[in-house]
Design an enzyme around this catalytic site. Structure first.
Site, PDB file in Angstrom:
ATOM      1  CG  HIS B   8      20.327 -59.081 -51.277  1.00  0.00           C
ATOM      2  ND1 HIS B   8      20.622 -58.589 -50.023  1.00  0.00           N
ATOM      3  CD2 HIS B   8      19.048 -59.521 -51.195  1.00  0.00           C
ATOM      4  CE1 HIS B   8      19.567 -58.732 -49.229  1.00  0.00           C
ATOM      5  NE2 HIS B   8      18.586 -59.290 -49.919  1.00  0.00           N
ATOM      6  CG  HIS B  87      13.597 -59.579 -51.650  1.00  0.00           C
ATOM      7  ND1 HIS B  87      13.586 -60.930 -51.370  1.00  0.00           N
ATOM      8  CD2 HIS B  87      14.764 -59.113 -51.135  1.00  0.00           C
ATOM      9  CE1 HIS B  87      14.690 -61.255 -50.703  1.00  0.00           C
ATOM     10  NE2 HIS B  87      15.427 -60.171 -50.559  1.00  0.00           N
ATOM     11  CD  GLU B 136      16.168 -57.773 -47.097  1.00  0.00           C
ATOM     12  OE1 GLU B 136      16.124 -58.512 -48.108  1.00  0.00           O
ATOM     13  OE2 GLU B 136      16.826 -58.052 -46.070  1.00  0.00           O
TER      14      GLU B 136
END
Lengths: 145, 145
Positions: B8, B87, B136
């Site tokens: 994502h 992010h 991440e």
């Protein structure tokens, strides 16, 4: 209009060479395309592939370095010297229909459709009208699907 | 390590409600998940699906709104009042192996692995060591693949 495939995430960088080394050596990218110049857009470009589900092509990373000091991303790099996420690009089946759609929604389309890094027509939409994200809309390449 | 799936793109927003309306009405998203609170990470979360190739799941948009004023994204929203790209999240098969990999590369892993928005272990890596992008790393959910 239905949400299309997230074709790529544009990541601005002060150095394609350094970013390519990062994606290869730190992130473990195995498919890094040949960099090329796109002077009409003021950038040098390099696509990095990420894997999708079940062997399909995932969203690409589009590394972009200013082509020269008149580049539209020069100010972004001045503000973010290490580079960073610059735009998100979605595919649409028809670029002119998409332009009419966004304009009808009151979103500011930045200029006329023009040839983008994948060789199909693209335009950008103003981040203020796009949830804070500079958004590129591109016509899906015919042969890829 | 081999580059994993781009799970994502985290997009920070001052208002989940407004962003959900934007993805539905302007971008034409058809799969918008139920928003939920993730107080341990200081955010309210809503996932928006994008289509991948050949009917597969594409990279998601993870909308994140500050849970309260102590949220780690409060400063980001203060700097970017309309919100914006925050992010990028990649999947790995084993979170502990990934942590050892990035540390061996000299990248600053921010804290110990903890449960993230998809219910699997995650950690963040400092943007200064990740080509300017707050990154991440998340363990792939077992049932999804």
């Amino acid at each position: 209009m239905k949400l299309g495939r997230l074709n790529h995430i544009g990541v601005a960088t002060p150095s394609l060479e350094r970013s390519i080394a990062y994606y290869r050596d730190v992130m473990g990218a195995t498919k890094i395309h040949e960099p090329f110049d796109l002077p009409a857009q003021g950038v040098k470009v390099c696509f990095v592939d990420t894997p999708g589900e079940n062997g399909t092509a995932g969203t690409q990373i589009e590394l972009i370095e200013p082509f020269d000091e008149t580049s539209p991303i020069t100010a972004f790099i001045a503000k973010n010297p290490a580079g960073g996420q610059h735009h998100m690009c979605y595919e649409v089946p028809d670029i002119h229909e998409a332009k009419a759609w966004f304009e009808a929604k009151g979103a500011r389309v930045l200029g006329e459709p023009r040839i983008g890094a994948h060789g199909t027509l693209i335009f950008f939409v103003h981040p203020k009208d796009m949830n804070g994200v500079l958004t590129e809309i591109m016509e899906t390449p015919k042969e890829a699907h």
